[in-house]
Design a protein around this motif. Structure first.
Motif, PDB file in Angstrom:
ATOM      1  N   LEU A   1      -4.865  10.388   0.776  1.00 25.69           N
ATOM      2  CA  LEU A   1      -3.462  10.225   1.399  1.00 25.69           C
ATOM      3  C   LEU A   1      -2.558   9.249   0.946  1.00 25.69           C
ATOM      4  O   LEU A   1      -1.522   9.591   0.657  1.00 25.69           O
ATOM      5  CB  LEU A   1      -3.755  10.139   3.043  1.00 25.69           C
ATOM      6  N   LEU A   2      -3.072   8.134   0.773  1.00 25.88           N
ATOM      7  CA  LEU A   2      -1.984   6.803   0.361  1.00 25.88           C
ATOM      8  C   LEU A   2      -2.136   6.807  -1.093  1.00 25.88           C
ATOM      9  O   LEU A   2      -0.934   6.277  -1.445  1.00 25.88           O
ATOM     10  CB  LEU A   2      -2.556   5.721   1.037  1.00 25.88           C
ATOM     11  N   LEU A   3      -2.858   7.023  -1.614  1.00 24.33           N
ATOM     12  CA  LEU A   3      -2.957   6.646  -3.148  1.00 24.33           C
ATOM     13  C   LEU A   3      -3.745   8.318  -4.106  1.00 24.33           C
ATOM     14  O   LEU A   3      -4.681   8.286  -4.627  1.00 24.33           O
ATOM     15  CB  LEU A   3      -3.709   5.752  -3.598  1.00 24.33           C
ATOM     16  N   PRO A   4      -2.831   9.455  -3.765  1.00 29.54           N
ATOM     17  CA  PRO A   4      -3.470  10.522  -4.522  1.00 29.54           C
ATOM     18  C   PRO A   4      -3.353  10.052  -5.979  1.00 29.54           C
ATOM     19  O   PRO A   4      -2.777   9.400  -6.718  1.00 29.54           O
ATOM     20  CB  PRO A   4      -2.454  11.703  -4.261  1.00 29.54           C
ATOM     21  N   ALA A   5      -4.263  11.000  -6.819  1.00 27.38           N
ATOM     22  CA  ALA A   5      -4.600  10.907  -8.170  1.00 27.38           C
ATOM     23  C   ALA A   5      -3.094  10.615  -8.993  1.00 27.38           C
ATOM     24  O   ALA A   5      -3.196   9.823  -9.752  1.00 27.38           O
ATOM     25  CB  ALA A   5      -5.418  12.153  -8.533  1.00 27.38           C
TER      26      ALA A   5
END
Length: 381
Positions: free
Chosen positions: A224-228
């Motif tokens: 959620l916070l750091l998608p690829a």
């Protein structure tokens, strides 16, 4: 149809294959004849008996009695820390936190009678879909956006040992410990959204056994916070200031970034890799001017104040104030929510001595949920 006959039908509908009425009667401490007469509407059931039947069948007591879902049914998931010695996740502060959780549940029960709080949005189990619902740059006002776009309330209370997500009826409520590290607060909020979206909730109460699914919630928070696609941005950076800017914009910690990049196998320049080895406060302090944080009021302090301050949703406070004004809720609950002395709360004064006595009884001897159910059904305890 007679209410007791309908109750009997609901009991039978929840009896598992192979369970006879005699076996059910034995499990709940009734004679087979007494249970048979009750299920056929020829005998009443006490609240204790209904509760025992519900427990044996794994059914909700409110549903057995009324045929409707309990608008105040409560389930909970808690944040657990890793105990390196025992090699299990633990929540050693649950007993102390239970007092706060009970108070939060009491706020909702008092604020939203008789049908409970409105339901939250059905949260998608896919983090990228939830990210779209939250909108761009959502971590800047994470709690506000969570309430506005998802209908999930966010409460912050000092003194909690860990963080929780609670379902009250159809409403999702996230209860966070106050902390100055705003990036950890953002992670906890994302983690608890993961618990809500993935259905990691179970029975409520101090005696329950937690069944943590922390790894899944952590993976949800990371996505959620750091998608690829966002994590890949770090591979294109060439300076420490660039790394600090992205960390600040994302509202995450350097540790979270390192863990995420490690899981995706991303390759960084030596400068950026070294920058991410710094603690989040140190990285930002070392690059304040370069990334636009050398302003007044101090943006870092603003975030610290927001994450360390007591927070109760305005919608909940407004609903609770309305019930206090009507004389239907205790001003003590509103005082607790606002963290002020109860003498600071305005509430209606009854006009005569009899009304005053009745009002005093309401405040000091309010009926429990069990009492109310007994009153509604006419069942003897």
């Amino acid at each position: 149809m007679d209410a007791m006959v309908e109750l009997g039908q609901r009991v039978r509908s929840r009896m598992p294959a192979g369970m006879s009425q005699n076996r059910l009667a034995e499990r709940v401490g009734m004679t087979p004849d007494a249970l048979s007469r009750a299920l056929n509407g020829r005998r009443g059931l006490s609240l204790t008996e209904v509760t025992s039947i519900a427990e044996v069948l794994g059914a909700d007591t409110h549903w057995l009695i009324t045929g409707a879902d309990d608008p105040f049914a409560v389930s909970v998931a808690a944040r657990h820390s890793w105990d390196a010695r025992s090699r299990v996740r633990v929540n050693n502060g649950r007993a102390d936190d239970q007092v706060v959780l009970d108070q939060v549940v009491a706020l909702y029960r008092a604020a939203y009678p008789p049908h409970g709080p409105g339901a939250s949005v059905e949260l998608p189990a896919d983090p990228s879909t939830l990210r779209d619902l939250l909108g761009p740059s959502f971590t800047r006002t994470f709690a506000d956006v969570t309430e506005q776009n998802l209908g999930v309330d966010v409460i912050r209370i000092p003194g909690l040992k860990t963080d929780y997500s609670v379902r009250i009826g159809g409403r999702g409520v996230i209860v966070l410990a106050t902390r100055s590290s705003w990036f950890r607060s953002n992670w906890s909020l994302a983690h608890e959204l993961g618990h809500l979206a993935l259905g990691h909730h179970s029975s409520y109460g101090p005696s329950r056994r937690d069944q943590p699914d922390e790894q899944a919630a952590d993976k949800f928070a990371a996505a959620l916070l750091l998608p690829a696609a966002v994590a890949d941005e770090f591979t294109t950076l060439t300076s420490e200031a660039d790394a600090a800017r992205v960390v600040w914009d994302l509202g995450v910690s350097t540790e979270a970034v390192r863990n995420r990049l490690r899981s995706t196998g991303s390759q960084l320049t030596e400068v950026v890799a070294a920058a991410l080895e710094k603690t989040t406060p140190r990285l930002l302090q070392d690059n304040r001017a370069a990334i636009g944080l050398a302003t007044e009021p101090d943006p870092i302090v603003v975030r610290e104040q927001q994450s360390s301050a007591r927070r109760v949703p305005l919608t909940l406070l407004s609903a609770l104030q309305h019930q206090v004004d009507r004389g239907s809720a205790s001003p003590e609950l509103l005082a607790w929510a606002l963290d002020v002395p109860v003498d600071d709360i305005d509430f209606p004064e009854p006009d005569d001595d009899a009304a005053a006595d009745a009002y005093a009884v309401m405040l000091t001897d309010r009926p429990t949920v069990a009492d109310l159910r007994a009153m509604v059904t006419g069942a003897a305890g």
